[in-house]
Design an enzyme around this catalytic site. Structure first.
Site, mmCIF file in Angstrom:
data_model
loop_
_atom_site.group_PDB
_atom_site.id
_atom_site.type_symbol
_atom_site.label_atom_id
_atom_site.label_comp_id
_atom_site.label_asym_id
_atom_site.label_seq_id
_atom_site.Cartn_x
_atom_site.Cartn_y
_atom_site.Cartn_z
ATOM 1 N N ASP A 35 -2.275 -39.189 -10.068
ATOM 2 C CA ASP A 35 -1.369 -39.194 -11.221
ATOM 3 C C ASP A 35 -0.256 -38.144 -11.179
ATOM 4 O O ASP A 35 0.418 -37.926 -12.189
ATOM 5 C CB ASP A 35 -2.157 -39.003 -12.538
ATOM 6 N N HIS A 239 6.697 -20.782 12.040
ATOM 7 C CA HIS A 239 6.764 -21.507 10.768
ATOM 8 C C HIS A 239 5.635 -21.090 9.831
ATOM 9 O O HIS A 239 4.945 -21.920 9.245
ATOM 10 C CB HIS A 239 6.789 -23.022 10.993
ATOM 11 N N ASP A 256 12.661 -16.195 5.796
ATOM 12 C CA ASP A 256 13.524 -17.312 6.176
ATOM 13 C C ASP A 256 13.499 -18.268 4.993
ATOM 14 O O ASP A 256 12.517 -18.981 4.786
ATOM 15 C CB ASP A 256 12.968 -17.965 7.453
ATOM 16 N N ASP A 267 20.474 -21.797 4.830
ATOM 17 C CA ASP A 267 19.340 -21.503 5.713
ATOM 18 C C ASP A 267 19.555 -20.102 6.285
ATOM 19 O O ASP A 267 20.381 -19.917 7.169
ATOM 20 C CB ASP A 267 19.302 -22.554 6.831
ATOM 21 N N HIS A 346 12.679 -20.256 20.687
ATOM 22 C CA HIS A 346 13.388 -21.340 19.972
ATOM 23 C C HIS A 346 14.882 -21.333 20.278
ATOM 24 O O HIS A 346 15.398 -20.411 20.913
ATOM 25 C CB HIS A 346 13.131 -21.247 18.459
ATOM 26 N N HIS A 350 21.265 -25.017 14.803
ATOM 27 C CA HIS A 350 21.130 -26.438 14.445
ATOM 28 C C HIS A 350 22.218 -26.750 13.431
ATOM 29 O O HIS A 350 22.702 -25.851 12.740
ATOM 30 C CB HIS A 350 19.734 -26.744 13.896
ATOM 31 N N HIS A 357 18.079 -29.061 8.673
ATOM 32 C CA HIS A 357 18.388 -29.393 10.070
ATOM 33 C C HIS A 357 19.180 -30.688 9.978
ATOM 34 O O HIS A 357 18.610 -31.772 10.024
ATOM 35 C CB HIS A 357 17.128 -29.571 10.913
ATOM 36 N N GLU A 381 20.801 -18.124 14.777
ATOM 37 C CA GLU A 381 19.562 -17.446 14.419
ATOM 38 C C GLU A 381 18.740 -16.945 15.604
ATOM 39 O O GLU A 381 17.641 -17.414 15.854
ATOM 40 C CB GLU A 381 18.699 -18.360 13.547
ATOM 41 N N TYR A 385 10.164 -11.939 19.290
ATOM 42 C CA TYR A 385 8.809 -11.994 18.733
ATOM 43 C C TYR A 385 7.831 -11.317 19.695
ATOM 44 O O TYR A 385 7.664 -11.752 20.830
ATOM 45 C CB TYR A 385 8.420 -13.464 18.488
ATOM 46 N N ARG A 403 14.093 -11.962 13.153
ATOM 47 C CA ARG A 403 15.102 -13.022 13.294
ATOM 48 C C ARG A 403 16.215 -12.722 12.305
ATOM 49 O O ARG A 403 15.952 -12.236 11.202
ATOM 50 C CB ARG A 403 14.470 -14.402 13.028
ATOM 51 N N GLU A 405 19.533 -14.754 10.724
ATOM 52 C CA GLU A 405 20.139 -16.095 10.680
ATOM 53 C C GLU A 405 21.210 -16.183 9.602
ATOM 54 O O GLU A 405 20.976 -15.807 8.455
ATOM 55 C CB GLU A 405 19.050 -17.134 10.385
HETATM 56 MN MN MN Z 1 17.473 -22.366 10.632
#
Ligand code: MN
Length: 441
Positions: A35, A239, A256, A267, A346, A350, A357, A381, A385, A403, A405
């Protein structure tokens, strides 16, 4: 780059369909639990071509017919509207959305076959809904049978609509740029607020709550994607979205997160010290990532490509990893063997737009990479790491994940960083950490 109306976008798309027609479905409802549903978010291409924000709607573009644009919408219904909110309805939709003909959604099944006549192909979202593909193919087959003795063209196959619309979405017009800047503005204030708010002993989810609260407070609809709020070693999970750990004194915090405005995304990633002051090792790694981002930014101008942007980050990061004594050997052999990949797994960029993305193509019909033109938008970005579990790293590097970005818009003369208001230089970041978070309320 000038402003375009939804109507102009539909006309431009129809010019590119080569005797084909297009069927574009609105996003449906998605069940969350019994529901309850996930918040409704319109399909990006449907939004791009109509500006209409209701579910259970279908746009049909038929360039070879007399009537070229048809929309099926939910009809007015007092009881349904009492429960689930106002609907535009058939009459208003036709007027407000500048569509040739509008019907109730329940008429779609009986009208679609006649709309197909005169067209060679059907452009639709063929990879995201196999059930509808089968359904349309059987409608094509029935139509071929029914029209086998008539001298009219009927669809013989399907094409991928997303490629055609994606090519259009590659260059943002003024309305899109305005929306992206609104998203960037809310994102800027929220990231600055989060820098001020974070402190040792606070939980990642408290920082997330404050950040996302500021997105809405500063005029955005909410998040453009799931926020990553990663303290210390959690930043090394690319992520990471659990966002439920306590922040430690001496650790960094990687955030991020980007706001969404009129369905356009920002982003942004920033990494800053939880206690407001970088350690010497954190400072070295941070400065290196920042230099990489700046080197990449220098490539953001008409005529260059995303590969040019990526190469610069890779070069600066690799060189820096050698100086940090993380990598051994010469720059050339390390680049050749792509040794940076262990610490920078990475890509650098993008496309950005209605989707975080953005679904525009990266390669053209000649299998060449798109070169930058004014109106293209993307992220830069770079990151590094160093997992806490990597025993080959020196102690002071273990657990550092960084990072940086930003969101870039290509202009005639170069680029504009639309998220440039968010502190990035070490001194600025440390100052922002010391600000009083209450001033953001
Ligand atoms: Mn990004």
């Amino acid at each position: 780059m000038e402003s375009t109306s939804y109507k102009e976008r539909r006309s431009r798309l129809m010019e590119n369909l080569n005797d084909g027609m297009a069927i574009i479905k609105a996003q449906g409802h998605k069940q969350r639990s019994h529901d309850t549903e996930y918040p409704f978010r319109q399909d990006s291409n449907f939004k791009y071509l109509t500006g209409f924000n209701e579910p259970e709607s279908i746009l049909v573009l038929t360039p070879n017919s007399e009537t070229k644009t048809t929309l099926f919408v939910r009809p007015k219904d007092e009881l349904a509207e009492l429960w689930s909110g106002k609907r535009m309805g058939v009459e208003k939709a036709s007027e407000l959305l500048e569509i040739d003909q509008v019907f109730p959604i329940n008429d779609y099944e009986k009208k679609i076959a006649e709309l197909m006549v005169g067209h060679k192909t059907i452009y639709m979202d063929i990879f995201n809904n196999s059930k509808e593909v089968n359904d349309i193919l059987s409608k094509c087959q029935n139509l071929q049978f029914a029209k086998r003795k008539s001298k009219s063209q009927v669809p013989q196959g399907l094409s991928n609509l997303r490629i055609e619309v994606g090519k259009m979405r590659l260059i943002k017009d003024q309305n899109e740029i305005r929306a992206m800047k609104m998203a960037a503005q809310a994102t800027t204030l929220a990231h600055k607020g989060a820098m001020a708010f974070a402190a040792p002993g606070k939980n990642e989810n408290e920082v997330q709550a404050f950040l996302e609260f500021l997105f809405k407070l500063k005029g955005a609809e909410g998040t453009a994607y799931e926020s990553i709020v990663a303290g210390g070693n959690n930043a090394n999970t690319l992520h990471y979205v659990n966002n439920n750990m306590v922040l430690n004194d001496g650790d960094l915090l990687l955030i991020d997160a980007g706001a969404e405005f009129n369905l356009y995304a920002a982003d942004v990633t920033r990494t800053f010290p939880v206690n407001g002051t970088f350690t010497a090792a954190q400072r070295d790694v941070y400065q290196l990532v920042l230099e990489a981002q700046k080197a990449s930014l220098a490539q953001a101008k008409p005529g260059k490509t995303l590969t040019d942007v990526h190469k610069e980050s890779v070069k600066v990061l690799t060189d820096g990893l050698i100086h940090l004594r993380v990598l051994e050997g010469t720059l050339e052999e390390n680049l050749e063997n792509e040794n940076y990949r262990r610490f920078y797994p990475h890509g650098t960029s993008h496309w950005l737009g209605l989707d975080v993305h953005d679904e525009s193509p990266y390669i053209n019909e000649k299998f060449e990479e798109f070169t930058f033109e004014a109106g293209m938008a993307f992220t830069i970005e770079p990151g590094l790491y160093f997992p806490a579990t990597d025993a080959t790293l020196r102690n002071e590097l273990q657990g550092i994940g960084i990072r940086i970005e930003d969101d870039i818009l290509i202009t005639e003369s170069g680029h504009e960083v639309i998220t440039s208001g968010i502190p990035k230089e070490i001194k600025e970041v440390e100052e922002a950490c010391k600000a009083d978070y209450k001033t953001f309320l």
